[in-house]
Scaffold this motif. Structure first.
Motif, PDB file in Angstrom:
ATOM      1  N   GLY A  21       0.825  -1.217   0.000  1.00  0.00           N
ATOM      2  CA  GLY A  21       0.000   0.000   0.000  1.00  0.00           C
ATOM      3  C   GLY A  21       0.853   1.258   0.000  1.00  0.00           C
ATOM      4  N   ASN A  22       0.328   2.299   0.663  1.00  0.00           N
ATOM      5  CA  ASN A  22       0.973   3.623   0.640  1.00  0.00           C
ATOM      6  C   ASN A  22       2.416   3.602   1.138  1.00  0.00           C
ATOM      7  OD1 ASN A  22      -1.382   4.934  -0.219  1.00  0.00           O
ATOM      8  ND2 ASN A  22      -2.197   4.831   1.865  1.00  0.00           N
ATOM      9  N   MET A  23       2.636   2.966   2.306  1.00  0.00           N
ATOM     10  CA  MET A  23       3.974   2.994   2.897  1.00  0.00           C
ATOM     11  C   MET A  23       4.958   2.187   2.075  1.00  0.00           C
ATOM     12  SD  MET A  23       4.787   4.943   5.161  1.00  0.00           S
ATOM     13  CE  MET A  23       3.643   6.153   4.612  1.00  0.00           C
ATOM     14  N   ALA A  24       4.528   1.001   1.628  1.00  0.00           N
ATOM     15  CA  ALA A  24       5.417   0.170   0.804  1.00  0.00           C
ATOM     16  C   ALA A  24       5.778   0.931  -0.466  1.00  0.00           C
ATOM     17  CB  ALA A  24       4.736  -1.156   0.471  1.00  0.00           C
ATOM     18  N   VAL A  46       0.202  -8.462  -2.020  1.00  0.00           N
ATOM     19  CA  VAL A  46      -0.955  -7.614  -1.718  1.00  0.00           C
ATOM     20  C   VAL A  46      -2.160  -8.521  -1.544  1.00  0.00           C
ATOM     21  CG1 VAL A  46      -0.139  -5.511  -2.866  1.00  0.00           C
ATOM     22  CG2 VAL A  46      -1.313  -7.264  -4.194  1.00  0.00           C
ATOM     23  N   GLN A  47      -3.289  -7.912  -1.192  1.00  0.00           N
ATOM     24  CA  GLN A  47      -4.466  -8.749  -0.967  1.00  0.00           C
ATOM     25  C   GLN A  47      -5.280  -8.942  -2.256  1.00  0.00           C
ATOM     26  OE1 GLN A  47      -7.419  -7.255   1.783  1.00  0.00           O
ATOM     27  NE2 GLN A  47      -7.571  -9.283   2.669  1.00  0.00           N
ATOM     28  N   THR A  48      -5.400  -7.858  -3.007  1.00  0.00           N
ATOM     29  CA  THR A  48      -6.318  -7.902  -4.154  1.00  0.00           C
ATOM     30  C   THR A  48      -5.575  -7.940  -5.490  1.00  0.00           C
ATOM     31  OG1 THR A  48      -6.357  -5.493  -4.210  1.00  0.00           O
ATOM     32  CG2 THR A  48      -8.089  -6.564  -2.913  1.00  0.00           C
ATOM     33  N   GLU A  49      -6.225  -8.551  -6.472  1.00  0.00           N
ATOM     34  CA  GLU A  49      -5.662  -8.624  -7.816  1.00  0.00           C
ATOM     35  C   GLU A  49      -5.523  -7.217  -8.409  1.00  0.00           C
ATOM     36  OE1 GLU A  49      -4.199 -11.186  -9.188  1.00  0.00           O
ATOM     37  OE2 GLU A  49      -3.806  -9.955 -10.970  1.00  0.00           O
ATOM     38  N   LYS A  50      -6.454  -6.332  -8.029  1.00  0.00           N
ATOM     39  CA  LYS A  50      -6.410  -4.952  -8.547  1.00  0.00           C
ATOM     40  C   LYS A  50      -5.075  -4.271  -8.171  1.00  0.00           C
ATOM     41  CE  LYS A  50      -9.135  -0.744  -8.479  1.00  0.00           C
ATOM     42  NZ  LYS A  50      -9.922   0.052  -7.575  1.00  0.00           N
ATOM     43  N   SER A  51      -4.694  -4.415  -6.882  1.00  0.00           N
ATOM     44  CA  SER A  51      -3.424  -3.816  -6.438  1.00  0.00           C
ATOM     45  C   SER A  51      -2.239  -4.501  -7.110  1.00  0.00           C
ATOM     46  CB  SER A  51      -3.263  -3.950  -4.934  1.00  0.00           C
ATOM     47  OG  SER A  51      -4.157  -3.129  -4.271  1.00  0.00           O
ATOM     48  N   ALA A  52      -2.331  -5.822  -7.245  1.00  0.00           N
ATOM     49  CA  ALA A  52      -1.232  -6.568  -7.875  1.00  0.00           C
ATOM     50  C   ALA A  52      -1.025  -6.046  -9.295  1.00  0.00           C
ATOM     51  CB  ALA A  52      -1.550  -8.060  -7.890  1.00  0.00           C
ATOM     52  N   CYS A  82       4.623  -4.474   5.735  1.00  0.00           N
ATOM     53  CA  CYS A  82       3.950  -3.187   5.463  1.00  0.00           C
ATOM     54  C   CYS A  82       2.436  -3.346   5.436  1.00  0.00           C
ATOM     55  CB  CYS A  82       4.414  -2.635   4.121  1.00  0.00           C
ATOM     56  SG  CYS A  82       6.088  -1.995   4.148  1.00  0.00           S
ATOM     57  N   VAL A  83       1.912  -4.267   6.234  1.00  0.00           N
ATOM     58  CA  VAL A  83       0.448  -4.397   6.318  1.00  0.00           C
ATOM     59  C   VAL A  83      -0.042  -3.620   7.544  1.00  0.00           C
ATOM     60  CG1 VAL A  83       0.223  -6.619   5.132  1.00  0.00           C
ATOM     61  CG2 VAL A  83       0.673  -6.570   7.606  1.00  0.00           C
ATOM     62  N   LYS A  84      -1.358  -3.429   7.626  1.00  0.00           N
ATOM     63  CA  LYS A  84      -1.940  -2.806   8.815  1.00  0.00           C
ATOM     64  C   LYS A  84      -1.763  -3.754   9.998  1.00  0.00           C
ATOM     65  CE  LYS A  84      -4.042   0.788   6.827  1.00  0.00           C
ATOM     66  NZ  LYS A  84      -3.446   2.119   6.988  1.00  0.00           N
TER      67      LYS A  84
HETATM   68  N1  LIG Z   1       0.007   5.675   6.297  1.00  0.00           N
HETATM   69  C1  LIG Z   1       0.951   6.228   7.030  1.00  0.00           C
HETATM   70  O1  LIG Z   1       1.139   7.461   7.042  1.00  0.00           O
HETATM   71  C2  LIG Z   1       1.838   5.347   7.864  1.00  0.00           C
HETATM   72  C3  LIG Z   1       1.590   4.007   8.023  1.00  0.00           C
HETATM   73  N2  LIG Z   1       2.426   3.231   8.778  1.00  0.00           N
HETATM   74  C4  LIG Z   1       2.176   1.807   8.937  1.00  0.00           C
HETATM   75  O2  LIG Z   1       2.311   1.221   7.659  1.00  0.00           O
HETATM   76  C5  LIG Z   1       1.499   0.061   7.593  1.00  0.00           C
HETATM   77  C6  LIG Z   1       0.779   0.062   6.264  1.00  0.00           C
HETATM   78  O3  LIG Z   1       0.022   1.238   6.159  1.00  0.00           O
HETATM   79  P1  LIG Z   1      -0.411   1.819   4.737  1.00  0.00           P
HETATM   80  O4  LIG Z   1       0.635   1.529   3.730  1.00  0.00           O
HETATM   81  O5  LIG Z   1      -0.852   3.196   4.978  1.00  0.00           O
HETATM   82  O6  LIG Z   1      -1.698   0.881   4.450  1.00  0.00           O
HETATM   83  P2  LIG Z   1      -2.411   0.540   3.079  1.00  0.00           P
HETATM   84  O7  LIG Z   1      -3.819   0.216   3.407  1.00  0.00           O
HETATM   85  O8  LIG Z   1      -2.134   1.594   2.067  1.00  0.00           O
HETATM   86  O9  LIG Z   1      -1.668  -0.792   2.607  1.00  0.00           O
HETATM   87  C7  LIG Z   1      -1.855  -2.046   3.199  1.00  0.00           C
HETATM   88  C8  LIG Z   1      -1.425  -3.094   2.193  1.00  0.00           C
HETATM   89  O10 LIG Z   1      -1.553  -4.380   2.804  1.00  0.00           O
HETATM   90  C9  LIG Z   1      -2.081  -5.265   1.834  1.00  0.00           C
HETATM   91  N3  LIG Z   1      -2.655  -6.433   2.513  1.00  0.00           N
HETATM   92  C10 LIG Z   1      -3.790  -6.531   3.244  1.00  0.00           C
HETATM   93  N4  LIG Z   1      -3.937  -7.792   3.702  1.00  0.00           N
HETATM   94  C11 LIG Z   1      -2.854  -8.489   3.251  1.00  0.00           C
HETATM   95  C12 LIG Z   1      -2.413  -9.819   3.391  1.00  0.00           C
HETATM   96  N5  LIG Z   1      -3.108 -10.704   4.102  1.00  0.00           N
HETATM   97  N6  LIG Z   1      -1.243 -10.206   2.805  1.00  0.00           N
HETATM   98  C13 LIG Z   1      -0.522  -9.310   2.102  1.00  0.00           C
HETATM   99  N7  LIG Z   1      -0.885  -8.024   1.934  1.00  0.00           N
HETATM  100  C14 LIG Z   1      -2.033  -7.632   2.499  1.00  0.00           C
HETATM  101  C15 LIG Z   1      -3.085  -4.436   1.082  1.00  0.00           C
HETATM  102  O11 LIG Z   1      -3.404  -5.062  -0.150  1.00  0.00           O
HETATM  103  P3  LIG Z   1      -4.444  -4.414  -1.182  1.00  0.00           P
HETATM  104  O12 LIG Z   1      -3.720  -3.231  -1.762  1.00  0.00           O
HETATM  105  O13 LIG Z   1      -4.678  -5.476  -2.178  1.00  0.00           O
HETATM  106  O14 LIG Z   1      -5.643  -4.027  -0.373  1.00  0.00           O
HETATM  107  C16 LIG Z   1      -2.287  -3.143   0.918  1.00  0.00           C
HETATM  108  O15 LIG Z   1      -1.440  -3.235  -0.198  1.00  0.00           O
HETATM  109  C17 LIG Z   1       0.567   0.086   8.811  1.00  0.00           C
HETATM  110  O16 LIG Z   1       0.952  -0.929   9.684  1.00  0.00           O
HETATM  111  C18 LIG Z   1       0.793   1.453   9.427  1.00  0.00           C
HETATM  112  O17 LIG Z   1       0.770   1.392  10.837  1.00  0.00           O
HETATM  113  C19 LIG Z   1       3.550   3.737   9.347  1.00  0.00           C
HETATM  114  C20 LIG Z   1       3.845   5.047   9.208  1.00  0.00           C
HETATM  115  C21 LIG Z   1       3.007   5.988   8.501  1.00  0.00           C
END
Ligand SMILES: NC(=O)C1=CN([C@@H]2O[C@H](COP(=O)(O)OP(=O)(O)OC[C@H]3O[C@@H](n4cnc5c(N)ncnc54)[C@H](OP(=O)(O)O)[C@@H]3O)[C@@H](O)[C@H]2O)C=CC1
Ligand SMILES: O=C(O)[C@@H]1CCC=N1
Length: 297
Positions: A21-24, A46-52, A82-84
């Protein structure tokens, strides 16, 4: 001999991102821009095919919607979680027991090192686990990250892993290495405060709009005023030394006796401005403490 691009590890070292997601995205793009890593050595689940598909469209080939499959393919890479935090348990359940990552970086808020070790018993012990807290400005290389880890002399060459993580974080801005006991407080400022600063800038613009300034001018002016003020604190050309001097020195320079600014200071103090900001930092920090306690259960 294997070539190395100055990050201390061979160029062929794979970086595996669990969560894309955003941080990655901020970290991957920043590291690529600085030539710290190359697309072909990056894997993302990632979780969804759309993101992939979004990642594949940007030229990343090693993209997975199945974390287990990815970790199975790269059992000895550097892993970046980098997941929640809420998804971490699910990720753990799809973590192959035979993986032996070089080291692990977690960017999750509110998940302490001891929880990471406890939930990943098969990789901890001889594997350094590092917590890194980047922020949203990492996406433009202006992040303010913090990093912590537990020193363990029994782990082979732990210093190289820390050095790698530090350089990795520096690709997207500054990094402070701090003890974990201060990590949540630092997270509140480094990680969360950009959201509040956006609110502050929005409020500045609203105030000027209320007094008749055009919205676009007000927004640009407010953002630049905040940037300039922050730069004065960090750039010694301003004559200010952040290590030894009080912020009020600069504030006082702006407040002309009997002038406009001091009237604004008075209004802010009357409305609890500083207290509101302090409470926001404490609230965010405490929330991370609570999340850590929940994770222990
Ligand atoms: N946003 C911020 O400003 C900051 C965030 N953080 C930390 O960074 C982490 C990520 O946050 P952020 O990048 O904002 O979140 P996002 O929601 O943008 O990204 C989360 C990613 O996790 C993927 N995901 C969900 N479930 C799974 C799974 N089971 N296996 C693999 N991938 C999975 C999602 O996939 P899909 O895209 O397909 O949904 C998505 O790509 C959090 O833990 C947060 O605490 C730390 C500092 C700052
Ligand atoms: O709000 C959050 O939990 C994450 C961590 C810091 C910034 N965003």
């Amino acid at each position: 001999m294997t070539k190395s691009s100055g990050n201390g590890f061979p160029d062929s070292t794979n970086l595996v991102f669990i969560g894309g997601g955003n941080m990655a995205a901020a970290l991957i793009k920043g590291c690529e821009k600085k030539e710290f890593i190359r697309k072909e050595n990056v894997s993302i689940s990632v979780q969804t095919e759309k993101s992939a598909q979004k990642w594949r469209n940007q030229g990343y080939q090693n993209v997975f919607t199945n974390t287990l499959e990815m970790l199975d393919k790269y059992p000895t890479a550097i892993y970046v979680i980098c997941v929640k935090p809420q998804v971490f348990e699910e990720v753990v359940s799809s973590w192959p027991v035979n993986s032996r990552p070089r080291f692990i970086i977690s960017v999750m808020a509110g998940v302490p090192l001891k929880t990471l070790s406890a939930k990943l018993p098969f990789v901890s012990g001889n594997t350094t686990i590092i917590r890194l807290m980047p922020n949203v400005a990492s996406s433009i290389g202006s992040g303010a990250s913090t990093l912590c880890y537990e020193k363990n002399e029994k782990i082979d060459d732990q210093a190289s892993s820390i050095e790698y993580a530090r350089k990795f974080a520096e690709c997207v801005g500054t990094v402070e290495i701090i003890p974990e006991r201060c990590f949540n407080a630092a997270m509140a400022i480094g990680g969360s405060s950009p959201a509040w600063t956006f609110m502050y800038i929005e409020s500045l613009a609203d105030g000027a709009v209320a007094q008749g300034l055009g919205r676009a001018e007000a927004k640009r002016l407010a953002a630049q005023a905040v940037l300039g003020a922050a730069q004065m604190l960090l750039n010694t050309d301003s004559g200010f030394d952040i290590e030894t001097q009080h912020f009020a020195l600069l504030k006082d320079k702006v407040c002309s006796p009997g002038g406009t600014t001091i009237e604004g200071v008075r209004a802010l103090e009357k409305n609890g401005f500083r207290s509101a900001v302090i409470e926001a930092v404490v609230a965010a920090s405490k929330k991370a403490d609570d999340m850590a306690k929940m994770m222990e259960k």
